[in-house]
Design a protein around this motif. Structure first.
Motif, PDB file in Angstrom:
ATOM      1  N   ALA A 152      34.788  39.037 -22.522  1.00  0.00           N
ATOM      2  CA  ALA A 152      35.044  38.935 -21.083  1.00  0.00           C
ATOM      3  C   ALA A 152      36.073  37.857 -20.787  1.00  0.00           C
ATOM      4  O   ALA A 152      36.956  38.033 -19.937  1.00  0.00           O
ATOM      5  CB  ALA A 152      33.744  38.657 -20.334  1.00  0.00           C
ATOM      6  N   GLU A 153      35.977  36.743 -21.486  1.00  0.00           N
ATOM      7  CA  GLU A 153      36.947  35.661 -21.292  1.00  0.00           C
ATOM      8  C   GLU A 153      38.338  36.086 -21.779  1.00  0.00           C
ATOM      9  O   GLU A 153      39.348  35.776 -21.147  1.00  0.00           O
ATOM     10  CB  GLU A 153      36.484  34.411 -22.037  1.00  0.00           C
ATOM     11  CG  GLU A 153      37.359  33.187 -21.815  1.00  0.00           C
ATOM     12  CD  GLU A 153      37.380  32.725 -20.366  1.00  0.00           C
ATOM     13  OE1 GLU A 153      38.365  32.054 -19.981  1.00  0.00           O
ATOM     14  OE2 GLU A 153      36.429  33.038 -19.608  1.00  0.00           O
ATOM     15  N   GLY A 177      31.229  41.733  -5.817  1.00  0.00           N
ATOM     16  CA  GLY A 177      30.582  41.891  -7.111  1.00  0.00           C
ATOM     17  C   GLY A 177      31.540  42.593  -8.062  1.00  0.00           C
ATOM     18  O   GLY A 177      31.691  43.821  -8.019  1.00  0.00           O
ATOM     19  N   THR A 178      32.214  41.848  -8.908  1.00  0.00           N
ATOM     20  CA  THR A 178      33.195  42.433  -9.818  1.00  0.00           C
ATOM     21  C   THR A 178      32.790  42.228 -11.274  1.00  0.00           C
ATOM     22  O   THR A 178      31.983  41.351 -11.587  1.00  0.00           O
ATOM     23  CB  THR A 178      34.597  41.835  -9.587  1.00  0.00           C
ATOM     24  OG1 THR A 178      34.525  40.402  -9.698  1.00  0.00           O
ATOM     25  CG2 THR A 178      35.129  42.196  -8.207  1.00  0.00           C
ATOM     26  N   TYR A 179      33.371  43.016 -12.132  1.00  0.00           N
ATOM     27  CA  TYR A 179      33.034  42.974 -13.552  1.00  0.00           C
ATOM     28  C   TYR A 179      34.179  43.608 -14.334  1.00  0.00           C
ATOM     29  O   TYR A 179      34.941  44.434 -13.805  1.00  0.00           O
ATOM     30  CB  TYR A 179      31.726  43.728 -13.818  1.00  0.00           C
ATOM     31  CG  TYR A 179      31.689  45.123 -13.229  1.00  0.00           C
ATOM     32  CD1 TYR A 179      31.955  46.242 -14.013  1.00  0.00           C
ATOM     33  CD2 TYR A 179      31.379  45.328 -11.873  1.00  0.00           C
ATOM     34  CE1 TYR A 179      31.929  47.514 -13.482  1.00  0.00           C
ATOM     35  CE2 TYR A 179      31.358  46.596 -11.321  1.00  0.00           C
ATOM     36  CZ  TYR A 179      31.636  47.682 -12.132  1.00  0.00           C
ATOM     37  OH  TYR A 179      31.633  48.944 -11.597  1.00  0.00           O
ATOM     38  N   TRP A 180      34.314  43.230 -15.583  1.00  0.00           N
ATOM     39  CA  TRP A 180      35.376  43.779 -16.425  1.00  0.00           C
ATOM     40  C   TRP A 180      34.933  45.103 -17.034  1.00  0.00           C
ATOM     41  O   TRP A 180      33.789  45.254 -17.463  1.00  0.00           O
ATOM     42  CB  TRP A 180      35.760  42.792 -17.520  1.00  0.00           C
ATOM     43  CG  TRP A 180      36.301  41.516 -16.975  1.00  0.00           C
ATOM     44  CD1 TRP A 180      35.735  40.279 -17.025  1.00  0.00           C
ATOM     45  CD2 TRP A 180      37.536  41.354 -16.261  1.00  0.00           C
ATOM     46  NE1 TRP A 180      36.521  39.352 -16.388  1.00  0.00           N
ATOM     47  CE2 TRP A 180      37.638  39.989 -15.906  1.00  0.00           C
ATOM     48  CE3 TRP A 180      38.561  42.221 -15.887  1.00  0.00           C
ATOM     49  CZ2 TRP A 180      38.721  39.483 -15.197  1.00  0.00           C
ATOM     50  CZ3 TRP A 180      39.645  41.718 -15.179  1.00  0.00           C
ATOM     51  CH2 TRP A 180      39.718  40.364 -14.851  1.00  0.00           C
ATOM     52  N   VAL A 181      35.870  46.045 -17.050  1.00  0.00           N
ATOM     53  CA  VAL A 181      35.569  47.397 -17.509  1.00  0.00           C
ATOM     54  C   VAL A 181      36.624  47.847 -18.509  1.00  0.00           C
ATOM     55  O   VAL A 181      37.822  47.587 -18.328  1.00  0.00           O
ATOM     56  CB  VAL A 181      35.556  48.380 -16.318  1.00  0.00           C
ATOM     57  CG1 VAL A 181      35.288  49.800 -16.793  1.00  0.00           C
ATOM     58  CG2 VAL A 181      34.524  47.968 -15.289  1.00  0.00           C
ATOM     59  N   ARG A 182      36.172  48.519 -19.540  1.00  0.00           N
ATOM     60  CA  ARG A 182      37.087  49.126 -20.509  1.00  0.00           C
ATOM     61  C   ARG A 182      37.107  50.632 -20.269  1.00  0.00           C
ATOM     62  O   ARG A 182      36.047  51.280 -20.215  1.00  0.00           O
ATOM     63  CB  ARG A 182      36.628  48.831 -21.935  1.00  0.00           C
ATOM     64  CG  ARG A 182      37.556  49.366 -23.015  1.00  0.00           C
ATOM     65  CD  ARG A 182      37.034  49.044 -24.401  1.00  0.00           C
ATOM     66  NE  ARG A 182      36.944  47.604 -24.626  1.00  0.00           N
ATOM     67  CZ  ARG A 182      35.820  46.904 -24.627  1.00  0.00           C
ATOM     68  NH1 ARG A 182      34.658  47.527 -24.392  1.00  0.00           N
ATOM     69  NH2 ARG A 182      35.829  45.608 -24.847  1.00  0.00           N
ATOM     70  N   PHE A 183      38.307  51.185 -20.111  1.00  0.00           N
ATOM     71  CA  PHE A 183      38.449  52.638 -20.007  1.00  0.00           C
ATOM     72  C   PHE A 183      38.572  53.191 -21.423  1.00  0.00           C
ATOM     73  O   PHE A 183      39.567  52.962 -22.109  1.00  0.00           O
ATOM     74  CB  PHE A 183      39.690  53.002 -19.191  1.00  0.00           C
ATOM     75  CG  PHE A 183      39.803  54.471 -18.870  1.00  0.00           C
ATOM     76  CD1 PHE A 183      39.422  54.953 -17.632  1.00  0.00           C
ATOM     77  CD2 PHE A 183      40.281  55.373 -19.820  1.00  0.00           C
ATOM     78  CE1 PHE A 183      39.517  56.315 -17.341  1.00  0.00           C
ATOM     79  CE2 PHE A 183      40.374  56.724 -19.542  1.00  0.00           C
ATOM     80  CZ  PHE A 183      39.993  57.197 -18.298  1.00  0.00           C
ATOM     81  N   GLU A 184      37.546  53.889 -21.873  1.00  0.00           N
ATOM     82  CA  GLU A 184      37.520  54.407 -23.241  1.00  0.00           C
ATOM     83  C   GLU A 184      38.116  55.821 -23.256  1.00  0.00           C
ATOM     84  O   GLU A 184      37.532  56.758 -22.729  1.00  0.00           O
ATOM     85  CB  GLU A 184      36.099  54.390 -23.785  1.00  0.00           C
ATOM     86  CG  GLU A 184      35.538  52.970 -23.858  1.00  0.00           C
ATOM     87  CD  GLU A 184      34.208  52.887 -24.565  1.00  0.00           C
ATOM     88  OE1 GLU A 184      33.615  53.949 -24.842  1.00  0.00           O
ATOM     89  OE2 GLU A 184      33.768  51.757 -24.845  1.00  0.00           O
ATOM     90  N   VAL A 185      39.277  55.923 -23.861  1.00  0.00           N
ATOM     91  CA  VAL A 185      40.056  57.160 -23.827  1.00  0.00           C
ATOM     92  C   VAL A 185      39.436  58.219 -24.739  1.00  0.00           C
ATOM     93  O   VAL A 185      39.188  57.980 -25.922  1.00  0.00           O
ATOM     94  CB  VAL A 185      41.510  56.880 -24.248  1.00  0.00           C
ATOM     95  CG1 VAL A 185      42.315  58.175 -24.282  1.00  0.00           C
ATOM     96  CG2 VAL A 185      42.155  55.858 -23.303  1.00  0.00           C
ATOM     97  N   LYS A 186      39.210  59.395 -24.163  1.00  0.00           N
ATOM     98  CA  LYS A 186      38.673  60.533 -24.925  1.00  0.00           C
ATOM     99  C   LYS A 186      39.715  61.635 -25.109  1.00  0.00           C
ATOM    100  O   LYS A 186      39.676  62.368 -26.100  1.00  0.00           O
ATOM    101  CB  LYS A 186      37.448  61.115 -24.215  1.00  0.00           C
ATOM    102  CG  LYS A 186      36.350  60.104 -23.910  1.00  0.00           C
ATOM    103  CD  LYS A 186      35.786  59.479 -25.167  1.00  0.00           C
ATOM    104  CE  LYS A 186      34.641  58.516 -24.832  1.00  0.00           C
ATOM    105  NZ  LYS A 186      34.139  57.820 -26.035  1.00  0.00           N
ATOM    106  N   SER A 187      40.648  61.754 -24.148  1.00  0.00           N
ATOM    107  CA  SER A 187      41.694  62.773 -24.213  1.00  0.00           C
ATOM    108  C   SER A 187      42.968  62.214 -23.607  1.00  0.00           C
ATOM    109  O   SER A 187      42.915  61.374 -22.697  1.00  0.00           O
ATOM    110  CB  SER A 187      41.285  64.049 -23.456  1.00  0.00           C
ATOM    111  OG  SER A 187      40.075  64.583 -23.956  1.00  0.00           O
TER     112      SER A 187
END
Length: 245
Positions: A152-153, A177-187
Motif C-alpha cells: 500500500a505504501e 473512504g478510499t483504498y488502493w485497488v489493483r486492476f487484475e487484467v484477464k483479457s
C-alpha cells in the motif's frame, strides 16, 4: 482531399500502426515514418509492447461497469462509463486505481458477479485524426491492496507521483473512504489504429504480462509527469517499478 493533407493522413495512420523497430521496444511506435511499399501490421508480440507503452504513458482511464441487481434508481443492468485516475505501478501490466466507497464504478464492481473494463487511448496533438490513435480495453477484476501494508505504501508513492493532487483523498484522509485497488487484467483487446496496417484484436494475457519495458523509457515517463517536486521524491519511482529486477 489535397495531396499534403492526404499525405499527412496516411503518415498519421502509419505512425500509429507500425512499430519503430523489429522488437517494438526501443523507440516510439507512433512517431516513425514508414515506407508504404513495405508496411505490414505489427505482430501480436509487438502489439503487446505497444499496449504496455500506452498503459505507462497515459494516466486517465474510463471504467465501465454495470449497475447491479436492486440498484435504487432503477438502473439495474444498465452500463455506465466514468473517468478515473490510474497509474502503472506494476511490472505485469495490472494498473493501480484509487478506490472510493461512494464512487459508482467501485460500488458496481463490488457487486456479486459484476464485470468491469478499463479503457484508455493515446492523446496526441500531432495526429491527423483521433480515429488513428491507439487504444486498448482491459477486462478484469478488482482486488484491494491490504491497508497499512508495504505494498500500500509502495503504490501510494507511485500513484501520487503521477497524480500529485490525489494526495488529498488518498487513504487516511478525513473526507472519503478510499483504498488502493489493483486492476487484475484477464483479457486485452487492442486497436492499434486503422485496419490493414495496424494490429486489431485480442492479445493473449500471458504475452501482455511478460512485456518488460526498458528502464530508460519508464524513467522518462515518470520524471516527465512528476512535475518537479523534491529530488528524492522525483527519483524515488525507480524502486517502485524495478525493486525486484
Amino acid at each position: 482531399m489535397h495531396l499534403p493533407i492526404l499525405a499527412t493522413f496516411i503518415l498519421s495512420v502509419l505512425a500509429t500502426a507500425i512499430p519503430a523497430d523489429t522488437n517494438g521496444i526501443n523507440s516510439s511506435p507512433w512517431t516513425e515514418i514508414v515506407d508504404l511499399s513495405t508496411a505490414s501490421a505489427p505482430t501480436v508480440e509487438q502489439a503487446a509492447v505497444q499496449a504496455r507503452k500506452l498503459l505507462l504513458s497515459e494516466t486517465i482511464t474510463t471504467l465501465s461497469t454495470i449497475y447491479p441487481y436492486g440498484e435504487r434508481h432503477g438502473l439495474e443492468g444498465q452500463p455506465v462509463g466514468l473517468m478515473d485516475y490510474y497509474a502503472d505501478c506494476s511490472e505485469d501490466g495490472n494498473p493501480t486505481l484509487l478506490g472510493m466507497k461512494i464512487a459508482t464504478s467501485f460500488r458496481n464492481a463490488a457487486a456479486y458477479n459484476s464485470s468491469i473494463s478499463f479503457s484508455i487511448r493515446m492523446h496526441s496533438p500531432h495526429m491527423f485524426s483521433p480515429a488513428a490513435h491507439p487504444r486498448v480495453a482491459l477486462i478484469g477484476t478488482l482486488s484491494t491492496v491490504p491497508p497499512d501494508s508495504p505494498e500500500a505504501e509502495r503504490v501510494k508513492k507511485c500513484f501520487t507521483l503521477r497524480h500529485p493532487d490525489a494526495r488529498l483523498w488518498a487513504p487516511g484522509n478525513k473526507f472519503h473512504g478510499t483504498y488502493w485497488v489493483r486492476f487484475e487484467v484477464k483479457s486485452v483487446y487492442w486497436i492499434g489504429g486503422f485496419g490493414g496496417i495496424a494490429y486489431i484484436g485480442w492479445i493473449p494475457t500471458e504475452v501482455y504480462r511478460k512485456v518488460k519495458l526498458p528502464f530508460e523509457e519508464v524513467q522518462r515517463t515518470i520524471e516527465g509527469e512528476s512535475g518537479g517536486g523534491e529530488k528524492e521524491e522525483k527519483m524515488g519511482w525507480r524502486r517502485f517499478f524495478y525493486q525486484d529486477l
